[in-house]
Design a protein around this motif. Sequence first.
Motif, PDB file in Angstrom:
ATOM      1  N   GLU A 158      41.200  36.783  46.293  1.00 19.47           N
ATOM      2  CA  GLU A 158      39.780  36.462  46.150  1.00 19.47           C
ATOM      3  C   GLU A 158      38.969  37.756  46.088  1.00 19.47           C
ATOM      4  O   GLU A 158      39.343  38.763  46.702  1.00 19.47           O
ATOM      5  N   PRO A 159      37.874  37.759  45.323  1.00 15.67           N
ATOM      6  CA  PRO A 159      37.283  36.631  44.563  1.00 15.67           C
ATOM      7  C   PRO A 159      37.828  36.504  43.138  1.00 15.67           C
ATOM      8  O   PRO A 159      37.359  35.655  42.392  1.00 15.67           O
ATOM      9  N   LEU A 160      38.807  37.343  42.752  1.00 12.16           N
ATOM     10  CA  LEU A 160      39.323  37.276  41.384  1.00 12.16           C
ATOM     11  C   LEU A 160      40.053  35.963  41.138  1.00 12.16           C
ATOM     12  O   LEU A 160      39.903  35.344  40.084  1.00 12.16           O
ATOM     13  N   TRP A 161      40.845  35.526  42.106  1.00  9.83           N
ATOM     14  CA  TRP A 161      41.562  34.250  42.015  1.00  9.83           C
ATOM     15  C   TRP A 161      40.962  33.260  42.993  1.00  9.83           C
ATOM     16  O   TRP A 161      40.614  33.617  44.117  1.00  9.83           O
ATOM     17  N   MET A 162      40.875  32.017  42.571  1.00 11.86           N
ATOM     18  CA  MET A 162      40.372  30.958  43.432  1.00 11.86           C
ATOM     19  C   MET A 162      41.226  29.707  43.228  1.00 11.86           C
ATOM     20  O   MET A 162      41.934  29.573  42.220  1.00 11.86           O
ATOM     21  N   LYS A 163      41.165  28.801  44.196  1.00  7.79           N
ATOM     22  CA  LYS A 163      41.939  27.561  44.129  1.00  7.79           C
ATOM     23  C   LYS A 163      41.212  26.545  43.257  1.00  7.79           C
ATOM     24  O   LYS A 163      40.008  26.335  43.392  1.00  7.79           O
TER      25      LYS A 163
ATOM     26  N   ASP B 260      33.904  35.089  35.941  1.00  7.29           N
ATOM     27  CA  ASP B 260      32.837  36.074  36.171  1.00  7.29           C
ATOM     28  C   ASP B 260      33.397  37.310  36.866  1.00  7.29           C
ATOM     29  O   ASP B 260      33.094  38.451  36.478  1.00  7.29           O
ATOM     30  N   SER B 261      34.213  37.092  37.894  1.00  6.01           N
ATOM     31  CA  SER B 261      34.817  38.234  38.588  1.00  6.01           C
ATOM     32  C   SER B 261      35.747  39.001  37.663  1.00  6.01           C
ATOM     33  O   SER B 261      35.814  40.237  37.703  1.00  6.01           O
ATOM     34  N   TYR B 262      36.476  38.266  36.805  1.00  5.58           N
ATOM     35  CA  TYR B 262      37.397  38.927  35.879  1.00  5.58           C
ATOM     36  C   TYR B 262      36.643  39.817  34.895  1.00  5.58           C
ATOM     37  O   TYR B 262      37.047  40.953  34.628  1.00  5.58           O
TER      38      TYR B 262
ATOM     39  N   PRO C 273      35.846  44.619  31.936  1.00  5.32           N
ATOM     40  CA  PRO C 273      34.844  44.370  30.878  1.00  5.32           C
ATOM     41  C   PRO C 273      35.451  44.570  29.489  1.00  5.32           C
ATOM     42  O   PRO C 273      36.231  45.492  29.255  1.00  5.32           O
ATOM     43  N   ARG C 274      35.085  43.681  28.581  1.00  2.59           N
ATOM     44  CA  ARG C 274      35.553  43.764  27.199  1.00  2.59           C
ATOM     45  C   ARG C 274      34.354  43.695  26.271  1.00  2.59           C
ATOM     46  O   ARG C 274      33.312  43.130  26.605  1.00  2.59           O
TER      47      ARG C 274
END
Length: 632
Positions: free
Chosen positions: A161-166, A178-180, A185-186
């Motif tokens: 977290e916060p990149l991965w969530m359930k 959003d976190s990704y 950034p791309r």
Amino acid sequence: MKAQHERADNCGLRAENDKIRCENIAIREALKNVICPSCGGPPVTEDSYFDEQKLRMENAQLKEELDRVSSIAAKYIGRPISQLPPVQPIHISSLDLTMGTFGGQGISGPSLDLDLLPGSSSTLSNLPYQQIVLSDMDKSLMTDIAANAMEELLRLLQTNEPLWMKSSTDGRDVLDLDSYERMFPRANSHLKNPNVRTESSRDSGVVIMNGLALVDMFMDCSKWVELFPTIVSMAKTIEVISSGMMGGHSGSLLLMYEELQVLSPVVPTREFYVLRYCQQIEQGSWAVVNVSYDSPQFSSQCQSHRFPSGCLIQDLPNGYSKVTWVEHLEIEDRTPIHRLYRDLIQSGMAFGADCWLATLQRMCERFACLMVSGTSTRDLGGVIPSPDGKRSMMKLAQRMVSSFCTSISTSNRHRGTTISGLNEVGVRVTLHKSMDPGQPNGVVLNAATTFWLPVPPQNVFNFFKDERTRPQWDVLTNGNAVQEVAHIANGSNPGNCISVLRAINTSQNNMLILQESCIDSSGSLVVYCPVDLPAINIAMSGEDPSYIPLLPSGFTISPDGHLDQGDGASTSSNVHGNMGSRSSGSLISVAFQILVSSLPSAKLNMESVTTVNNLIGTTVQQIKAALNCPSS
């Protein structure tokens, strides 16, 4: 005497003249192929004007190539190639290139390059992957893209977290977009379409295989297809960019074409051109990353883009491995997803990390059983006399399952004509000439369809696997009872096994049924094929079963994507272990194959199509009646 001496001298001069002429011709041929010892290029010709024009043309082509590669680099890395650090060209031996490319010899493979009947577009020239020419600039760019993808994958594997969530629906790990985007950034999206959507998932588990063996299978396209026959329809190495360090796989970089499938005639395959890069992180730990590589050189435009995805493999003390898998895709649905599979595919369950990992665990158990010389307590003793016989039977069954997956797939290798049939989706019927030594010679008619049942997948699998209920749906038995005469366990789950069945009270005592059933949390298969008694005896005696002709039929069972919430909230591990049992319904794909002995006329063609259509329709109605489901 003087005249004789002159004639002898004359003959000698003629012979010497011929010898000088031959040497002159040889020197001229050698001059055509001479190279400069300092630069390795061709020799300078006498006309400098044409050489200068040729250099100007090559210079213009190199500038165009530089602009093209720079635009690709800007799209992937966010800055033009002029701002990239210098990358040393990777030395590739001629042996590695020969092994990694097609070499202009065509694509070889059993039963994949069949000369199909007129009206079918599945020919070699129409295959999406073709031989391409890569410059040193392309290879340097690929190396940089692979290194950046590996760095991103390791951060995805190590960050929570916060990149991965359930997920709120099934408890799986999914990316918080959003976190990704803040972390990676791309410049823009790779697929420009309002129908573009993202699929992401992460899962981990223990696999009964050591890390080095897993890496070896992942970096070999043939073994990769063999490891995931239900997911990977086709995989080919287009070019070996780097062959690794000191003969190992660490540092290996491949450019691959890959086609992924859902085993149903109504779901199109997904095509990818990917860079696959392997790196040893530390002793006993490897990472393998896949990332899409888009280039105008490729003949087909993929509707799918793979962001850095892959797995981390860590050796465990007992010879097992812990595998953490990440899938991150961007999908463009140019055509609407079929209504039966909409929930399963849009939820990401069809191609999610948990699906890959469950298949990997099941197949590694199968390979472990293949290597074990003894017999399981669940195996029927006395019928299969030796370990060689067991291995031969398992290889025969494995080829049967692979052939079935090929027959039901919508891969670019197989084009058919959909005819109107059942009320829900209709039946897809294809014809092709069979020239594979592992199939009967002649023309094979293949028919497949998919239907839905309001029954949990585990119950449907038990129904198909149970020999006591087989007479209710299998036309091969003619309604007669079936007896299991041989059984080979190939996994910890009792449903993963190979059986040899015999119909009781029938005149065809010489005909047996070879069947393999397999099940994991992503779905299940029941594949069977009639095999005569002498062929079964060849396999059981341990001889090579490669030339035993097989024409398999069978069923695939997958959850419909609707999770049964009646048991309340569930943890992630429970969801992964009971995905199929918690599904409220099942998606069943059925495929039959019929051998036509000669090229059919138009009338015979329609008769065969009608026959197989009625066969599938009757089978589906019998299955629904046996499971107390409505017929419409």
